[in-house]
Design a protein around this motif. Structure first.
Motif, short mmCIF file in Angstrom:
data_model
loop_
_atom_site.label_atom_id
_atom_site.label_comp_id
_atom_site.label_asym_id
_atom_site.label_seq_id
_atom_site.Cartn_x
_atom_site.Cartn_y
_atom_site.Cartn_z
N ASP A 1 0.83 -1.20 0.00
CA ASP A 1 0.00 0.00 0.00
C ASP A 1 0.87 1.26 0.00
N VAL A 2 1.98 1.22 0.70
CA VAL A 2 2.91 2.35 0.71
C VAL A 2 3.48 2.56 -0.69
N VAL A 3 3.83 1.47 -1.35
CA VAL A 3 4.36 1.56 -2.72
C VAL A 3 3.31 2.17 -3.65
N SER A 4 2.07 1.73 -3.56
CA SER A 4 1.00 2.27 -4.41
C SER A 4 0.80 3.76 -4.16
N TYR A 5 0.80 4.15 -2.89
CA TYR A 5 0.58 5.54 -2.51
C TYR A 5 1.72 6.42 -3.03
N MET A 6 2.95 6.01 -2.80
CA MET A 6 4.10 6.82 -3.25
C MET A 6 4.15 6.93 -4.77
N THR A 7 3.82 5.86 -5.44
CA THR A 7 3.82 5.87 -6.90
C THR A 7 2.76 6.83 -7.43
N ALA A 8 1.56 6.76 -6.87
CA ALA A 8 0.48 7.67 -7.29
C ALA A 8 0.83 9.12 -6.96
N TRP A 9 1.47 9.34 -5.83
CA TRP A 9 1.87 10.70 -5.44
C TRP A 9 2.92 11.25 -6.41
N ALA A 10 3.90 10.42 -6.76
CA ALA A 10 4.92 10.84 -7.72
C ALA A 10 4.29 11.20 -9.06
N GLU A 11 3.33 10.39 -9.51
CA GLU A 11 2.65 10.67 -10.79
C GLU A 11 1.89 11.99 -10.73
N LEU A 12 1.20 12.23 -9.62
CA LEU A 12 0.45 13.48 -9.45
C LEU A 12 1.40 14.68 -9.48
N LEU A 13 2.48 14.60 -8.74
CA LEU A 13 3.44 15.71 -8.71
C LEU A 13 4.09 15.92 -10.07
N GLU A 14 4.37 14.83 -10.77
CA GLU A 14 4.96 14.96 -12.11
C GLU A 14 4.00 15.67 -13.06
N GLU A 15 2.73 15.31 -13.00
CA GLU A 15 1.74 16.00 -13.84
C GLU A 15 1.66 17.48 -13.50
N GLN A 16 1.70 17.80 -12.21
CA GLN A 16 1.67 19.20 -11.79
C GLN A 16 2.90 19.95 -12.28
N LEU A 17 4.05 19.30 -12.23
CA LEU A 17 5.28 19.92 -12.69
C LEU A 17 5.23 20.17 -14.20
N ILE A 18 4.75 19.20 -14.94
CA ILE A 18 4.64 19.34 -16.40
C ILE A 18 3.67 20.46 -16.75
N ASP A 19 2.58 20.56 -16.00
CA ASP A 19 1.60 21.63 -16.25
C ASP A 19 2.20 23.02 -16.06
N LYS A 20 3.24 23.13 -15.26
CA LYS A 20 3.88 24.43 -15.00
C LYS A 20 4.83 24.84 -16.12
N ILE A 21 5.21 23.89 -16.94
CA ILE A 21 6.18 24.18 -18.00
C ILE A 21 5.48 24.84 -19.17
N THR A 22 6.02 25.97 -19.59
CA THR A 22 5.48 26.63 -20.78
C THR A 22 6.60 26.74 -21.80
N LEU A 23 6.29 26.36 -22.99
CA LEU A 23 7.25 26.43 -24.08
C LEU A 23 6.93 27.66 -24.93
N PRO A 24 7.95 28.22 -25.54
CA PRO A 24 7.69 29.39 -26.39
C PRO A 24 6.83 28.98 -27.60
N ASN A 25 6.06 29.92 -28.06
CA ASN A 25 5.23 29.70 -29.23
C ASN A 25 6.14 29.61 -30.45
N LEU A 26 6.15 28.46 -31.10
CA LEU A 26 7.04 28.25 -32.23
C LEU A 26 6.68 29.14 -33.42
N GLN A 27 5.43 29.59 -33.53
CA GLN A 27 5.03 30.45 -34.64
C GLN A 27 5.70 31.81 -34.57
#
Length: 153
Positions: free
Chosen positions: A122-148
């Motif tokens: 259960d600890v493994v499942s919880y930590m894995t889900a938490w890491a995935e949630l934080l990774e998604e939040q981190l990715i959402d914060k990344i903004t790339l320049p508009n290539l156009q």
């Protein structure tokens, strides 16, 4: 909820991996429990060092978080400070010990949401889900320049 940092995400994934593959786990040991295993990864201290530091004050991780003082020079407070610097909040320590943060639990399949705080899997499942949630939040914060807006040569 913790700040999504690469350091914390990696530590959660590494801790889950180590626990899944047989790292020492002992609920009643401050250095070998849920928080203790993550603390090992974040601080590079041994489970015995963490346990010794925690035993200089009373209580489990929940009580240690309640008694935390950022200006204290007590070893357990310095250790907790390292965990906070990695992105965690004091509330995260409490939730991790009990595996009860709702934002993490809702990411698990409905039949897997009733975790037992002292069961390795259960600890493994919880930590894995938490890491995935934080990774998604981190990715959402990344903004790339508009290539156009770049002129192609």
């Amino acid at each position: 909820m913790a700040r999504p940092t690469p350091e914390l995400i990696n530590a959660l994934r590494q801790t889950a991996h180590k626990l899944k593959n047989g790292a020492p786990y002992q609920w009643g040991h401050m250095g070998g429990c849920n928080c203790g295993n993550l603390a090992q990864e974040l601080t590079k201290l041994s489970k015995d060092q963490i346990h010794r530091y925690a035993m200089q004050r009373h209580g489990d991780w929940n009580e240690q978080a309640e008694d935390y003082c950022q200006t204290s020079q007590m070893p357990i407070d310095l250790l907790i400070n390292e965990m906070l610097n990695a992105g965690m909040l004091l509330e995260d320590l409490k939730h991790l010990e009990r595996l009860d943060d709702r934002q993490i639990l809702v990411r698990l399949p409905l039949e897997k949401r009733h975790l037992k705080h002292n069961v390795r899997e259960d600890v493994v499942s919880y930590m894995t889900a938490w890491a995935e949630l934080l990774e998604e939040q981190l990715i959402d914060k990344i903004t790339l320049p508009n290539l156009q807006s770049f002129e192609l040569v």
